[in-house]
Design an enzyme around this catalytic site. Sequence first.
Site, PDB file in Angstrom:
ATOM      1  N   HIS A  51     -38.310  40.284 -49.965  1.00  0.00           N
ATOM      2  CA  HIS A  51     -39.381  40.968 -49.247  1.00  0.00           C
ATOM      3  C   HIS A  51     -39.300  40.638 -47.758  1.00  0.00           C
ATOM      4  CE1 HIS A  51     -41.810  41.313 -53.071  1.00  0.00           C
ATOM      5  NE2 HIS A  51     -41.139  40.213 -53.360  1.00  0.00           N
ATOM      6  N   TYR A  52     -40.046  41.394 -46.938  1.00  0.00           N
ATOM      7  CA  TYR A  52     -40.415  40.911 -45.611  1.00  0.00           C
ATOM      8  C   TYR A  52     -41.933  40.857 -45.533  1.00  0.00           C
ATOM      9  CZ  TYR A  52     -40.733  45.946 -44.253  1.00  0.00           C
ATOM     10  OH  TYR A  52     -41.012  47.285 -44.169  1.00  0.00           O
ATOM     11  N   THR A  53     -42.427  40.047 -44.583  1.00  0.00           N
ATOM     12  CA  THR A  53     -43.867  39.790 -44.538  1.00  0.00           C
ATOM     13  C   THR A  53     -44.635  40.778 -43.673  1.00  0.00           C
ATOM     14  OG1 THR A  53     -43.646  38.286 -42.645  1.00  0.00           O
ATOM     15  CG2 THR A  53     -43.471  37.316 -44.861  1.00  0.00           C
ATOM     16  N   GLU A 120     -40.184  35.766 -49.617  1.00  0.00           N
ATOM     17  CA  GLU A 120     -40.723  36.482 -48.457  1.00  0.00           C
ATOM     18  C   GLU A 120     -40.002  35.993 -47.206  1.00  0.00           C
ATOM     19  OE1 GLU A 120     -42.872  38.871 -47.979  1.00  0.00           O
ATOM     20  OE2 GLU A 120     -44.080  39.030 -49.813  1.00  0.00           O
ATOM     21  N   HIS A 167     -37.781  44.665 -52.771  1.00  0.00           N
ATOM     22  CA  HIS A 167     -39.055  45.211 -53.238  1.00  0.00           C
ATOM     23  C   HIS A 167     -38.969  46.733 -53.326  1.00  0.00           C
ATOM     24  CE1 HIS A 167     -43.709  44.536 -52.993  1.00  0.00           C
ATOM     25  NE2 HIS A 167     -43.309  44.919 -54.180  1.00  0.00           N
ATOM     26  N   ASP A 177     -39.780  47.456 -48.074  1.00  0.00           N
ATOM     27  CA  ASP A 177     -39.191  46.167 -47.699  1.00  0.00           C
ATOM     28  C   ASP A 177     -38.110  45.754 -48.705  1.00  0.00           C
ATOM     29  OD1 ASP A 177     -41.528  45.817 -49.479  1.00  0.00           O
ATOM     30  OD2 ASP A 177     -41.190  43.669 -49.272  1.00  0.00           O
TER      31      ASP A 177
END
Length: 277
Positions: A51-53, A120, A167, A177
Amino acid sequence: MRASFRLCALAFACAFITACTTTMLNRGTYQADTQYQARNADSRVRFLVMHYTEIDEARSLAVLTGDEVSAHYVVPDAPRIQNGEPVVYQLVPEDKRAWHAGQSFWQGATELNASSIGIENVNLGPIDTPSGRMWQPYPPAQIDALIKLSRDIVERYRIPPTRVVGHSDIAPQRKIDPGPLFPWHALYEAGIGAWPDDADVARHLAGRDAKAPADVRALQEKLKRYGYDVATDGVLDEKTRRVFSAFQMHFRPFDYAGNADAESDAIAAALLDKYFP
């Protein structure tokens, strides 16, 4: 002689008591004896999800330690170094479920929170500017930390390459993401995740123009076999476009418009040849 026998008997008794004691777990209202261990068992961890945040490190940690969402690990965009190694944050023990995947599907599995580890990465994701949408790159130090963390996870749990996913792969109708700048190829070169062989892609392209239209149903069927949740009706509607776009962000990040084109079809065929012969 009798004294020696008594000493041996005492030693045996002590060893027996110690062995029994070390297998007993006191759980307050009962005791659990763990001396018998079943062989027919395995880990709950079958997937690794990236993921990225979309927010900075401080806010990422605040949100991911709050009441709504969580992840097993957070990789900072500028990891601090301790004893010569990058530091990542572990927020959830690996044997516990984190709430990072949501409604999801991959290779027949649903609700991947129950069967995955979520990472993440601190990254702002897409930034809309007057000149168009821009994506924040993943810095080399972050990639190095991510590779070290991910390699450790996939080796310990023997996660197959096609089960290291984004994701957007497992929830393409909701998520984009970790984005087109995520270093999938760098991870692959470090032994993490899947990637097609260039020679196989060229063979399946068979001289076609990369942008030439491809059969929608055929591409849907290939992606379904690879793991995506996609219809196989031959209709290039918005749902199918989002699946195609997720696939392209992962394996052809310079063009993720969601079109059914010859190059996407060739990449999918090469992946199937390599991982699902």
